[in-house]
Write an enzyme that holds these catalytic residues in place. Structure first.
Site, PDB file in Angstrom:
ATOM      1  CE1 TYR A  74      -3.305   2.783   0.389  1.00 22.40           C
ATOM      2  CE2 TYR A  74      -3.856   1.920   2.557  1.00 22.40           C
ATOM      3  CZ  TYR A  74      -4.094   2.802   1.533  1.00 22.40           C
ATOM      4  OH  TYR A  74      -5.116   3.712   1.641  1.00 22.40           O
TER       5      TYR A  74
ATOM      6  CE  LYS B 253      -6.381   1.687  -1.497  1.00 20.02           C
ATOM      7  NZ  LYS B 253      -7.130   1.817  -0.222  1.00 20.02           N
TER       8      LYS B 253
END
Length: 304
Positions: A139, A167
């Site tokens: 992330y 992400k």
């Protein structure tokens, strides 16, 4: 077009964590919301992430949420569990707990506040990846963590067999394309305004906050592109942009605006936890008006 590497599906929703009016975890509400999102077009769900208020949920609540959603949606829907903290040891503990609770993958954010150098960032992710059998979605959100995952670091981490996805909230479109060109990492747009642009250059799909309210519309953008109708994909992205802007680009966190809209639609959400504060009635009214203006009759409407 070559087959996309999309290990967790194409349209993922960064699901809110529903709470009761008293502020406790609403397990039944979470199950109902997850079921609706999957029925509305989401291939998978991301739990205990930023939108899921992970900084203010305790470890037992995180496990209970994963177990409840797994029971609700069945074994075929990918569940990616947020496990990131500022502490490597705690992150490893949460990863092992998520695996035991039924998650299919772990979403691991860059350690925040301490602002580690890239060598330490890489070591952190490797330690988490080595700790369990879960694949990792890294992330990258430097706007919140204070530290990004540099493209060179991402490329090195891609060699690890359990580092499979990203992400992307880096707002570094050039850096993202460099990693896409040099690795097999599955990139997921973490910013809703980037769903179509990132998909057009080879991303796997999206992890969408706005999909909490409009799952069919978000899924439709990527479906139109896959069907070769890029003009329709662009039109659909444009159609949802006013809602994206209101929910994600205002002075309020996306969790606050999302819960306000879901509550207005009589969908499971409940209050936000401090230090977040609820949206004002005026903001909620504006969100509801944008929702009703942009969602076609065939789309997901009010639900119980």
């Amino acid at each position: 077009m070559r087959q996309r590497n999309a290990p967790f599906g194409r349209t993922l929703c960064a699901m809110v964590t529903p709470f009761t009016p008293a502020g406790t975890l609403d397990v039944d509400g979470a199950a109902r919301l997850a079921t609706r999102l999957v029925a509305g077009g989401c291939d998978g769900l991301v739990l205990n992430g930023t939108t899921g208020e992970s900084p203010t949920t305790i470890d037992t609540e995180k496990r209970e949420l994963i177990a409840a959603v797994r029971c609700a949606v069945g074994p075929a829907v990918p569940l990616v569990a947020g496990v990131g903290t500022a502490d490597t040891r705690h992150t490893v503990e949460l990863t092992l707990a998520a695996e035991k609770a039924g998650a299919d993958a772990a979403l691991v954010v860059t350690p925040y506040y301490s602002r580690p150098h890239q060598a330490a960032v890489e070591a952190h992710f490797r330690r988490v990846a080595d700790a369990s059998g879960l694949p990792l979605m890294l992330y990258d959100i430097p706007g919140r963590t204070g530290t990004r995952i540099a493209p060179a670091t991402m490329i090195r981490l891609a060699a690890h067999p359990r580092v499979v996805a990203v992400k992307d909230c880096s707002y570094d479109f050039l850096g993202t394309q460099k990693v896409l060109a040099e690795t097999e990492l599955a990139y997921y747009a973490g910013c809703d305004e980037h769903i179509l642009p990132l998909y057009a250059v080879g991303a796997a799909g999206c992890v969408s906050t706005v999909a909490n309210a409009v799952p069919a519309e978000v899924a439709g953008i990527l479906a139109a592109f896959d069907a070769g109708d890029t003009a329709l994909a662009a039109e659909l992205q444009s159609r949802v942009m006013p809602l994206i802007e209101a929910m994600m680009a205002s002075d309020l966190p996306g969790t606050v605006t999302t819960k306000a809209l879901l509550n207005a639609l009589n969908l499971p959400a409940g209050p936000v936890r401090p230090p977040l504060l609820a949206a004002t009635p005026e903001t909620t009214k504006e969100l509801l008006a944008l929702y009703e203006a942009g969602v076609p009759v065939r789309g997901p409407g009010r639900a119980s």
